[in-house]
Design an enzyme around this catalytic site. Structure first.
Site, short mmCIF file in Angstrom:
data_model
loop_
_atom_site.label_atom_id
_atom_site.label_comp_id
_atom_site.label_asym_id
_atom_site.label_seq_id
_atom_site.Cartn_x
_atom_site.Cartn_y
_atom_site.Cartn_z
N GLU A 120 0.95 -1.58 -0.38
CA GLU A 120 0.12 0.02 -0.01
C GLU A 120 0.88 1.30 0.22
O GLU A 120 1.80 1.88 0.98
CB GLU A 120 -1.05 0.40 0.95
N ASP B 218 -3.48 3.76 -1.30
CA ASP B 218 -3.77 4.18 0.03
C ASP B 218 -3.99 5.46 0.33
O ASP B 218 -3.67 6.74 -0.42
CB ASP B 218 -2.59 3.57 1.16
N GLU C 72 -12.03 1.67 4.57
CA GLU C 72 -11.19 1.80 5.75
C GLU C 72 -12.30 2.09 6.72
O GLU C 72 -12.80 3.49 6.75
CB GLU C 72 -9.65 2.03 5.70
#
Length: 839
Positions: A692, A722, A779
């Site tokens: 990432e 990311d 996330e």
């Protein structure tokens, strides 16, 4: 009108004490020399021509004494010292005091001394001559009274010269101390070398002069040649000292002079603060010119030097006459501002400097714009010595540059290079060089670390319930929750029992909250005394446990207290150990939203420090990425993750592991070789590993980073972008990079259930990535509503406390065995999504 000589002035609050001292010196001088002076008129007819020659030369030479130049002048060099000391040796105390008094009157008139100052000089010289005369009388007989000199006579002359110097210099230093309240020894020591060289030479020349006078008075004028040599020697010495303390280009004081000035002013202001004076602060302003390198590169160093000269003139004009402006080197300048009551006065001076530098500087018909960034550190608020003030002013100056501001005052929060962090970096290197963890299980004693860096206490013994079906037969409609990280249902609108996890590569760089304990406080206090006051006022946090995280988690209070006690015991036990702690990897599951299948994990770094407890990952990375330790840390993470993938594969668990890498790792190709070597050694398919990267890393050096990413893609390692949507978001990244996945930043996911703007950003990101054939992982999924909204928007996978907390590898295996897939509602039952209101 010419300003008055500050040496002729006495501060009003010290007038009584100083006047008493002057009167006392005059009284002692009168008592010691009264008898000799009373007998002098009767001796005048008998005094030889040699005496009158010396007396005339003493008065004539003192009409033009040598006064050293400089900002703080030392005592002047009076040639009469040589003649009056010779008169003392040859004809006694009375004639010497009389001649010295006349010479002092002439020099006082010539130098425009105040009457009290001239009187004090007469008294001090009389006391010094009386002390020397007393020493000469201790010999076997009168010195130079005829005949050959013996060894005791020579010793008496040397002792008399020493007595003269000590009494005279001591009285002058005491007078300065009483007038200005300055420390005795620093001021006396500062002028001692020049006094020893000049006055000592004059005193030791006196015996030679007396010996020549005994032969013939015609030889006495020849002493003017060595006197001139002493005069020149004193002048050259002072000039060399000045040149050593001046910048040759601008003529401003240099770093050496700044050090002496700040040291002197710190002592003076410390005494003022001890007396409770309101204006007892000292400010050190550090100035760094902006765009000066561009001038040097474009126009040459000659133009750059002329620009520095003009800047120095502007700075000098912007400050008061009592302030010091110094050039430290290059394009750095410093200003010392004294007698301040608060930081506002220092800021006012900085604002004047900014205005002085704002106007363009015309050089060769070209107007050059020059500005500056100014950092301010105050005594005693930000430091109690030159080194500390200088470092803190430098920190403040770079803080101003980073914030695109012109002026900044030092704050501890902006200091990222403290002694504490240097110690942390050394410990990190030790733990990385010590090899993999030994399985002592230190970190497990306090549980996981939340997404904001807070250490969250583990709550053992709470069972996780299995999934139950609702009336429509759809699994997951009614869920129960346990603190073991299994998927749970919703009690109203529930937040997860803690904060979301932190990656080993942080989402955002935030100023970490300090973790205080006794050992660290002693280390920091020793290197930075100003933190003594700030550390004393803060409550000690146990083992890095964030109380806010504990309180907001809704956990059982007794369990939290038990975890905090265990953490405190762990810290106490670890403080006594000599190791640097233990680094381990935690893993957080990534779950396909549509099917509930666990498709991967994200590897998260944990460092259990024997003194600090669980170290904040954000602080850890911020410390490591500025040094070669970052490379060691990345290698360690790659080794541990690939080895763990091999273990899981052997156990029949097929998972993809994602890990973060820093910008330093992407700037060279070594990470590619290292990953390829580890994948081959452990027999792990490259598709099982995913790296990432952040958009900030792409902006650092796009060409080199793209080359590294392309090599990783060719060997089969997946690349995920990311924190998409934050930092330097660009659609070019999605088009140009060989990406497999986009991760929606938690800052949008956490608020999408309540904020229409966040929901719109998340939906748009998902649609865009889907159109480009990229997986989307959200996330920070903490509740059921957000989970269902992501499914409705078409998100592929999610991770967060709604599914599971980060956990060690062995706990993850048990969690997978207990886990049952959780599927969202059908399409016709999807919750209403918040919509933006038109603006």
């Amino acid at each position: 009108m010419e300003p008055a000589d500050p040496r002729n002035l006495v501060p009003p609050r010290r007038l009584a004490q100083f006047s008493a001292f002057v009167v006392g010196v005059l009284a002692v001088a009168a008592a010691l020399s009264a008898g000799s002076l009373a007998a002098l008129p009767g001796r005048l007819p008998d005094l030889p021509p040699a005496f009158w020659t010396m007396a005339a030369l003493a008065v004539a030479c003192d009409a033009r004494p040598f006064v050293p130049p400089g900002r703080r002048q030392t005592s002047a060099v009076f040639p009469s010292t040589c003649f009056t000391f010779a008169i003392l040796l040859g004809w006694g105390l009375g004639p010497a005091v009389a001649v010295q008094a006349v010479a002092v009157l002439v020099s006082g008139w010539r130098l425009r001394y105040a009457l009290w100052r001239t009187a004090f000089n007469v008294g001090q010289y009389a006391c010094a001559l009386a002390a020397a005369y007393a020493i000469t009388r201790l010999g076997p007989g009168g010195v130079f009274e005829g005949g050959r000199l013996s060894g005791p006579d020579v010793a008496a002359v040397g002792a008399a010269a020493a007595a003269w110097f000590l009494v005279n210099y001591g009285l002058v230093s005491a007078a300065v101390r009483l007038r200005f309240g300055e420390r005795w020894w620093p001021n006396a020591r500062r002028g001692l070398p020049i006094e020893l060289l000049s006055t000592g030479s004059l005193l030791l020349l006196a015996p030679v002069l007396v010996t020549a006078a005994r032969a013939s008075a015609m030889l006495i004028p020849l002493v003017l040649v060595p006197l001139f040599a002493v005069y020149r020697m004193a002048r050259l010495t002072v000039e060399q000292q000045q040149l050593a303390a001046l910048d040759p280009l601008t003529g401003l004081p240099n770093r050496k002079a700044l050090l002496a000035e700040v040291g002197e002013q710190v002592h003076r202001h410390a005494e003022r603060a001890a007396r409770g004076a309101p204006d007892a602060r000292l400010a050190l302003l550090l100035i760094d010119l902006d765009r000066f390198k561009h001038v040097n590169d474009a126009l040459g160093h000659a133009v750059g030097d002329r620009l520095l000269v003009e800047v120095s003139a502007r700075l000098t004009a912007a400050v008061d006459s009592d302030d010091m402006v110094a050039r430290l080197g290059g394009d750095e300048f410093a200003i010392v501002k004294t007698d301040l009551a608060d930081v506002g006065e220092a800021r006012a001076l900085a604002d004047r400097v900014v205005r002085a530098l704002a106007a363009p500087v015309p050089l060769d018909g070209l107007p050059l714009d020059v500005g500056g960034s100014i950092g301010i550190a105050l005594f005693p608020d930000h430091g109690e010595d030159f080194a500390t003030l200088m470092r803190h002013a430098d920190v403040a100056m770079y803080d101003a540059k980073n914030r695109d501001d012109t002026v900044a005052v030092y704050t501890a929060e902006s200091d990222h290079n403290s002694a504490e962090r240097l110690g942390l970096l050394a410990d990190l290197r030790r733990v990385l060089e010590s090899g993999p963890p030994t399985g002592r299980g230190g970190p497990a004693r306090i549980g996981a670390v939340g997404g904001d860096g807070a250490a969250l206490p583990a709550v053992p013994g709470l069972p996780g319930e299995a999934l139950t079906s609702g009336g429509d037969g759809l699994p997951g409609e009614t869920l129960t929750s346990g603190n073991d990280g299994l998927p749970g249902g919703v009690r109203g609108r529930r937040r997860s029992p803690g904060r979301p996890t932190i990656r080993w590569w942080p989402r955002r760089r935030q100023s970490p909250e300090p973790v205080d304990d006794e050992l660290i406080s002693r280390i920091v206090t020793g290197a930075d005394p100003i933190r003594r006051r700030t550390a004393a006022g803060r409550a000690t946090e146990g083992a890095g446990v964030d109380r806010r995280a504990t309180e907001g988690a809704g956990m059982d209070q007794r369990a939290a207290e038990g975890a905090g006690a265990a953490a405190t015991e762990a810290v106490a036990a670890g403080a006594a150990s000599a190791d640097a702690g233990e680094i381990t990897m935690y893993y957080q599951p990534q779950v396909a939203i549509a099917t509930g299948e666990v498709v991967g994990v994200e590897a998260l770094l944990r460092w259990w420090h024997p003194v600090r407890g669980m170290v904040d990952p954000g602080e850890l990375i911020q410390v490591a990425e500025q040094s070669a330790v970052m490379r060691l840390l990345t290698r360690r993470v790659v080794d541990d993750v690939v080895a763990q993938l091999a273990k899981w594969s052997a156990a029949g668990i097929a998972l993809r592991a994602a890990l973060n890498v820093s910008v330093r790792d992407l700037h060279d190709g070594e990470i590619v070789d290292h990953i390829a070597d580890r994948l081959t050694r452990y027999g792990v398919p490259p598709q099982r590993l995913q790296l990432e990267i952040t958009e900030g890393a792409l902006m650092a050096d796009p060409r080199r980073v793209l080359a590294t990413i392309s090599r990783l893609h060719r060997i089969g390692v997946g690349i995920a972008l990311d924190d998409f949507g934050t930092g330097y978001s660009s659609l070019q990244h999605l088009r140009r990079l060989p990406l497999a996945e986009v991760k929606v930043d938690r800052s949008f996911v956490l608020g999408m259930a309540d904020d229409a703007d966040d929901a719109a950003i998340v939906r748009s990101t998902i649609e865009l990535a889907g159109a480009l054939g990229l997986r989307v992982v959200a996330e920070g999924v903490e509740d059921e509503r957000t989970w269902r909204m992501l499914h409705a928007a078409g998100c592929d996978a999610a991770q967060g406390w709604f599914y599971a907390r980060p956990m060690p590898a062995d706990e993850l295996v048990g969690w997978l065995a207990r886990y049952r897939p959780v599927r969202p509602l059908t399409a016709h039952d999807e919750p209403d999504l918040p919509r933006r209101h038109p603006r």
